[in-house]
Design a protein around this motif. Structure first.
Motif, short mmCIF file in Angstrom:
data_model
loop_
_atom_site.label_atom_id
_atom_site.label_comp_id
_atom_site.label_asym_id
_atom_site.label_seq_id
_atom_site.Cartn_x
_atom_site.Cartn_y
_atom_site.Cartn_z
N TRP A 52 6.78 -8.77 0.08
CA TRP A 52 6.50 -8.42 1.47
C TRP A 52 7.36 -9.25 2.43
CZ3 TRP A 52 4.26 -11.47 5.39
CH2 TRP A 52 3.95 -10.76 6.57
N ILE A 53 7.51 -10.55 2.13
CA ILE A 53 8.35 -11.40 2.98
C ILE A 53 9.80 -10.95 2.91
CG2 ILE A 53 9.16 -13.77 3.33
CD1 ILE A 53 6.51 -14.73 2.17
N HIS A 54 10.26 -10.56 1.70
CA HIS A 54 11.63 -10.07 1.54
C HIS A 54 11.88 -8.84 2.42
CE1 HIS A 54 15.25 -8.44 -0.30
NE2 HIS A 54 14.58 -7.34 -0.57
N LYS A 55 10.93 -7.93 2.48
CA LYS A 55 11.08 -6.74 3.30
C LYS A 55 11.14 -7.09 4.78
CE LYS A 55 8.86 -3.59 0.03
NZ LYS A 55 7.68 -2.70 -0.22
N GLU A 56 10.38 -8.12 5.20
CA GLU A 56 10.40 -8.54 6.59
C GLU A 56 11.75 -9.14 6.97
OE1 GLU A 56 8.01 -8.46 9.10
OE2 GLU A 56 6.88 -7.11 7.79
N PHE A 57 12.30 -9.98 6.10
CA PHE A 57 13.57 -10.64 6.39
C PHE A 57 14.75 -9.70 6.24
CE2 PHE A 57 11.57 -14.93 5.09
CZ PHE A 57 11.07 -15.08 6.37
N LYS A 58 14.62 -8.70 5.36
CA LYS A 58 15.73 -7.78 5.12
C LYS A 58 16.09 -7.00 6.38
CE LYS A 58 14.90 -4.14 2.70
NZ LYS A 58 14.57 -3.21 1.58
N VAL A 59 15.10 -6.72 7.21
CA VAL A 59 15.35 -5.98 8.46
C VAL A 59 16.18 -6.81 9.43
CG1 VAL A 59 14.23 -4.84 10.41
CG2 VAL A 59 13.20 -4.73 8.14
N LEU A 67 21.91 -10.06 1.75
CA LEU A 67 20.50 -9.76 1.51
C LEU A 67 19.89 -10.73 0.50
CD1 LEU A 67 20.29 -5.86 1.47
CD2 LEU A 67 19.48 -7.45 3.21
N GLY A 68 20.69 -11.32 -0.37
CA GLY A 68 20.18 -12.29 -1.33
C GLY A 68 19.65 -13.55 -0.68
N SER A 69 20.06 -13.80 0.57
CA SER A 69 19.58 -15.00 1.27
C SER A 69 18.11 -14.90 1.64
CB SER A 69 20.42 -15.24 2.53
OG SER A 69 20.33 -14.14 3.41
N SER A 74 12.47 -16.92 2.17
CA SER A 74 11.11 -16.77 1.65
C SER A 74 10.60 -18.09 1.09
CB SER A 74 11.06 -15.69 0.57
OG SER A 74 11.54 -14.46 1.05
N SER A 75 11.46 -18.81 0.38
CA SER A 75 11.08 -20.11 -0.16
C SER A 75 10.80 -21.10 0.96
CB SER A 75 12.19 -20.64 -1.07
OG SER A 75 12.48 -19.73 -2.10
N LEU A 76 11.59 -21.03 2.03
CA LEU A 76 11.37 -21.91 3.18
C LEU A 76 10.01 -21.63 3.81
CD1 LEU A 76 12.54 -24.02 5.21
CD2 LEU A 76 13.45 -22.08 6.50
N ILE A 214 11.36 -16.88 10.53
CA ILE A 214 11.93 -15.72 11.23
C ILE A 214 13.04 -16.16 12.18
CG2 ILE A 214 11.43 -14.02 13.02
CD1 ILE A 214 10.67 -13.00 10.35
N LEU A 215 12.80 -17.24 12.92
CA LEU A 215 13.82 -17.72 13.86
C LEU A 215 15.06 -18.21 13.13
CD1 LEU A 215 11.63 -19.60 16.52
CD2 LEU A 215 12.82 -17.42 16.77
N VAL A 216 14.87 -18.90 12.00
CA VAL A 216 16.02 -19.34 11.22
C VAL A 216 16.81 -18.14 10.71
CG1 VAL A 216 16.69 -20.49 9.08
CG2 VAL A 216 15.02 -21.56 10.58
#
Length: 224
Positions: A52-59, A67-69, A74-76, A214-216
């Motif tokens: 779920w976090i991956h989908k949020e950051f991918k946008v 995209l691998g970042s 997510s780990s952060l 999210i800000l990072v």
């Protein structure tokens, strides 16, 4: 007895070492290795959360090559969230309530984004200093404002996380210190208030880790 309200955030020292900072990695140390190797319900829950976090950051990541970042971001988020939640348990040190903990996270990330952007995408970084459609007489002032706003980003990231974690803990400490002077009825009301504050702090711990990550991610997408 506390010398002041902020004494509850002071790390204890043993043999001149502030060992309370080790609480930031306690969760990783105490987690058994088999937890990561054998499928279980807990592991499935973590995988669903990470997906779920991956989908949020991918946008938020514009360049598809990076995209691998999302794994790093997510780990952060999970690392900050665990540290925020650990501060809600009694007698555990809250690392995220200290500014140096937040600065150690924000400054290296911001520096790496800036170095990468100015070396690999110099023209994009220069264009980012000038808002599109801005009047020409205001361009020098806008460049100065954008430069200052870029430079204070690690500080704002660290202060936002630290201030939000300190505020709730201080309120809980203030209310709990008055328990010895209250009647039984007011003491029950105080316990109910403390429980509500703990629920609120749990939400703040989750929200602040999400906002930080999210800000990072947004700052990293601006350099691509």
């Amino acid at each position: 007895m506390m010398a002041n309200l902020f004494s509850s955030f002071d790390p204890s020292t043993i043999c001149s070492l502030s060992l309370n900072w080790l609480s930031s990695v306690f969760t990783l140390i105490l987690t058994p290795i088999l937890y990561w190797m054998i499928p279980s319900r807990w592991m499935s829950t973590w995988l669903i959360l990470i997906l779920w976090i991956h989908k949020e950051f991918k946008v938020l990541i514009k360049n598809q090559k990076y995209l691998g970042s999302t794994l790093f971001f997510s780990s952060l988020l999970i690392f900050i969230m665990i540290n925020n939640f650990m501060g809600l348990f009694p007698y555990l040190f809250t690392c995220s309530s200290h500014l140096n903990f937040s600065l150690y996270l924000s400054i290296p990330l911001w520096l790496s984004f800036m170095i990468f952007g100015w070396i690999c995408n110099t023209s994009h970084m220069l264009a980012h200093l000038v808002p599109q459609g801005a009047p020409k007489p205001l361009l020098p002032f806008l460049v100065i404002i954008e430069t200052i706003s870029n430079m204070i980003r690690p500080g704002t990231l660290a202060i936002r996380l630290t201030a939000n974690m300190i505020a709730g803990h201080l309120l809980i400490t203030l209310l709990s210190s008055s328990g010895n002077f209250l009647s039984l009825l007011m003491l029950n009301f105080l316990v109910l208030t403390q429980i509500m504050l703990l629920v609120l702090e749990s939400a703040v711990a989750l929200i602040q880790s999400y906002v930080f990550s999210i800000l990072v991610t947004l700052y990293s997408s601006e350099t691509n």
